[in-house]
Design a protein around this motif. Structure first.
Motif, short mmCIF file in Angstrom:
data_model
loop_
_atom_site.label_atom_id
_atom_site.label_comp_id
_atom_site.label_asym_id
_atom_site.label_seq_id
_atom_site.Cartn_x
_atom_site.Cartn_y
_atom_site.Cartn_z
N LEU A 152 63.30 -2.86 38.90
CA LEU A 152 63.02 -2.62 40.40
C LEU A 152 61.80 -3.66 40.41
CD1 LEU A 152 62.38 0.54 42.00
CD2 LEU A 152 60.39 -1.10 41.99
N THR A 153 61.82 -4.55 41.38
CA THR A 153 60.68 -5.25 41.96
C THR A 153 60.08 -5.07 43.30
OG1 THR A 153 62.15 -7.08 42.97
CG2 THR A 153 61.99 -7.21 40.74
N PHE A 154 58.90 -4.99 43.45
CA PHE A 154 58.16 -4.57 44.63
C PHE A 154 57.15 -5.70 44.96
CE2 PHE A 154 54.60 -2.46 46.57
CZ PHE A 154 55.19 -1.63 47.55
N TRP A 155 57.13 -5.99 45.94
CA TRP A 155 56.06 -6.62 46.85
C TRP A 155 55.72 -6.23 48.12
CZ3 TRP A 155 61.10 -8.00 46.15
CH2 TRP A 155 61.77 -8.76 47.16
N LEU A 188 52.18 -0.83 42.05
CA LEU A 188 53.40 -0.23 41.42
C LEU A 188 52.76 0.37 40.31
CD1 LEU A 188 56.52 0.47 41.01
CD2 LEU A 188 56.73 -1.83 40.32
N VAL A 189 52.74 1.54 39.94
CA VAL A 189 52.29 2.11 38.52
C VAL A 189 53.44 2.15 37.59
CG1 VAL A 189 51.45 4.38 37.34
CG2 VAL A 189 50.62 3.77 39.78
N GLY A 190 54.75 2.43 37.97
CA GLY A 190 55.76 2.74 36.94
C GLY A 190 56.84 3.38 37.50
N LEU A 195 62.22 8.46 39.09
CA LEU A 195 61.34 8.36 40.06
C LEU A 195 60.53 7.14 39.73
CD1 LEU A 195 60.02 12.26 39.84
CD2 LEU A 195 61.54 11.09 41.58
N VAL A 196 59.61 6.79 40.91
CA VAL A 196 58.51 5.69 41.04
C VAL A 196 57.28 6.26 41.60
CG1 VAL A 196 58.39 3.29 41.85
CG2 VAL A 196 60.67 3.97 41.37
N CYS A 211 58.11 9.03 44.27
CA CYS A 211 58.93 8.94 45.26
C CYS A 211 60.43 8.67 44.59
CB CYS A 211 59.02 7.77 46.50
SG CYS A 211 59.12 6.13 45.76
N ASN A 212 61.50 8.99 45.20
CA ASN A 212 62.80 8.72 44.62
C ASN A 212 63.43 7.58 45.73
OD1 ASN A 212 65.61 8.34 44.21
ND2 ASN A 212 65.68 10.50 43.57
#
Length: 441
Positions: A152-155, A188-190, A195-196, A211-212
Motif C-alpha cells: 500500500l502506497t500513500f501520498w 502512514l503509521v502502518g 486495517l491501516v 480505517c479499512n
C-alpha cells in the motif's frame, strides 16, 4: 466464479447496478509501467495465490493476439492481457441449472474471489451489489486464506490523499480513493490484519485513526494522556477481532513520556512503563511475537517491550561491524531480521540481512543483496532507502528513484516491483492485507 455469475444473472434477470463509487475514473498504470499479464482467470473461481500468478480477460478469438484494456467501475484498474491460444474452451452455462446454486455454495465461491475483483462483480445484480453487508458472505470471507501480500502506497497530491495497492499475487496496481480521510491524517503509521493506521496534527492536537480501505470505514481514536507526536505501531488480533496501538517515545526523541497502549476492546489508552534512558539508533520499530523492538546505540543492542507485561527490557545484541544504517524487520514464527548497508566506501558497500539468534543473542547473516540489485536500487552511496517486512517478505524502496525490490526470505528470491505508484517522492509504503471483514471497532 463464472457459474456463480450465471446464477445471479438468472435470478436477477436484467437487474444491473453500477459498482460502488469507491474509485475515481483514473488510470493507475500504463502499458510501459506495468508488465503484461498472460493468464486468464480460471473458471472454477479458485484463487491463484502464487506470486507469479497473473490475471486477465478471456480472449474469445484465441487465434488472434489481442490487447484488452479494462477499467471496471468501483475499482480503478488497467490490465493488459495477451493470449496466443485458448487454454480451455468456452462452456455454455444453463441458466435453469446454475440459477439454483445454493446460497452457502455461492458465498463460498465469492469468498475466494480476490477482494479487488469483488467490486467488479457487484455490478452483476442487486443481490451481489449488497454483498459487503451480507453477514453470511463476511463469515465465509473471514475463514478463507488471505488473498496474499500487497503493498500500500500513500501520498498527498495538492493536499488530496492518494492511495494505490499493488497485489503481489495478481501483479497489478489498484487505486483506492482516500478522500474519506480527514486532512490531518497524513502520516502512514502502518497496517495489520486488513486495517491501516494514520496519525497527524489536527491543529495542536496529535491524533490517530484506524480505517479499512476496502470498506471505506474509519474512526478517530480517543486522545492520549500526553498530547505529543509519538512513534506508533498497530497490531491486530484477528482471533478476538480487536487491535492495539502502541505509542513509545516522542517523535523528536523525548524519552520522558510513558508508553501508552490503546486497546479497542476497552476503547481507551492505558499508561505503562517509561522507556529506560537510552540513545536510540533509529525510531523504526518492529513488532514480533508480542514484543516490540527498537535499536539502541547506548547501551548497544535492542530495547524490547513486552506487550503482555507492559515492561521494557534491554537485549545486548551487538550490531555487525561497519553497519551504516539498519532496519529491524519482523518475520513469522518469532523471527527478527536486521537489514542494512555495510562497508566504509561506496565501491565496497553491500546490503545484508541478519537474523537474531535469541538463544545466543547474536546476529547471524542469512543473505546478501546481489550487486546488480544493489547498484540499481542505490546508485549513490548516500542514497536513502526504506525497508519493511511482513510474513518473511522484505521490501526495499529507494527514496529518489521510485523503485521497489522484494526479497522472499524463505525462497531466497529477489524481484522488482513493477509499476508507477512508487515514483512519488513523498510516498509512504507498507505491507497490507486486504480484508472486508476487518472491523475498526
Amino acid at each position: 466464479m463464472a457459474a456463480a455469475a450465471a446464477a445471479a444473472e438468472s435470478s436477477e434477470s436484467g437487474s444491473r447496478l453500477s459498482s460502488s463509487q469507491l474509485m475515481k475514473d483514473e488510470t493507475v498504470c500504463n502499458e510501459e509501467a506495468c508488465p503484461k499479464q498472460a493468464s486468464p482467470i480460471r473458471g472454477s473461481g479458485s484463487r491463484n495465490t502464487s506470486p507469479s500468478g497473473r490475471v486477465g480477460l478471456r480472449n474469445t478469438s484465441p487465434s488472434r493476439q489481442k490487447v484488452v484494456k479494462t477499467k471496471p467501475r468501483g475499482l480503478d484498474e488497467e490490465t493488459v492481457a495477451t493470449f496466443g491460444k485458448a487454454v480451455h474452451p468456452d462452456v455454455q452455462m444453463e441458466d435453469s441449472i446454475w440459477a439454483m446454486l445454493p446460497e452457502d455454495l455461492l458465498n463460498e465461491i465469492l469468498a475466494r474471489v480476490p477482494p479487488f475483483m469483488i467490486f467488479r462483480l457487484r455490478s452483476v445484480c442487486k443481490r451481489w451489489n449488497s454483498i459487503l453487508q451480507d453477514n453470511s458472505f463476511l463469515k465465509f470471507h473471514s475463514e478463507v486464506p488471505s488473498h496474499g501480500p500487497c503493498l500500500l502506497t500513500f501520498w498527498k497530491n495538492s493536499q488530496t490523499p492518494q492511495c494505490s495497492v499493488f497485489s503481489l499475487p495478481l501483479k497489478t496496481w489498484y487505486k483506492i480513493p482516500f478522500s474519506f480521510l480527514p486532512q490531518w491524517a497524513f502520516w502512514l503509521v502502518g497496517s495489520s490484519g486488513g486495517l491501516v493506521c494514520f496519525s497527524g496534527l489536527d491543529g495542536l492536537i496529535f491524533k490517530a485513526l484506524v480505517c479499512n480501505p476496502l470498506t471505506q470505514t474509519w474512526r478517530t481514536l480517543p486522545s492520549m494522556h500526553y498530547n505529543q507526536q509519538r512513534q506508533l505501531i498497530m497490531v491486530v488480533d484477528r482471533t478476538d477481532k480487536s487491535f492495539k496501538v502502541i505509542a513509545t517515545s516522542d517523535i523528536y526523541g523525548d524519552k520522558s513520556l510513558p508508553t501508552e497502549v490503546y486497546d479497542s476492546k476497552i476503547d481507551k489508552w492505558t499508561l505503562h512503563q517509561i522507556m529506560p534512558a537510552v540513545n536510540l539508533c533509529s525510531s523504526k520499530m518492529a513488532y514480533c511475537d508480542s514484543r516490540l523492538y527498537l535499536e539502541t546505540l547506548s547501551p548497544l543492542g535492542l530495547m524490547m517491550y513486552r506487550l503482555d507485561s507492559g515492561y521494557w527490557e534491554h537485549i545486548p545484541a551487538k550490531f555487525p561491524r561497519s553497519l551504516l544504517d539498519g532496519y529491524l524487520v519482523a518475520g513469522t514464527q518469532k523471527r527478527l531480521f536486521l537489514v542494512g548497508r555495510i562497508g566504509l566506501y561506496s565501491t565496497l558497500q553491500s546490503m545484508r540481512i541478519w537474523e537474531l539468534d535469541h538463544s545466543k543473542i547474536t546476529w547471524v547473516e542469512i543473505s546478501r543483496m546481489p550487486p546488480k540489485y544493489f547498484r540499481a536500487l542505490l546508485r549513490l552511496s548516500a542514497e536513502r532507502f526504506e525497508c519493511f517486512g511482513q510474513d518473511n517478505l522484505i521490501c526495499f524502496t529507494s527514496w529518489n528513484q521510485g523503485k521497489g525490490l522484494i526479497f522472499d526470505v524463505d525462497k531466497k528470491v529477489w524481484s522488482w516491483i513493477a509499476g508507477c505508484a512508487l515514483q512519488s517522492y513523498n510516498s509512504q509504503v507498507c505491507f497490507y492485507e486486504p480484508r472486508f471483514d476487518a472491523s475498526i471497532h
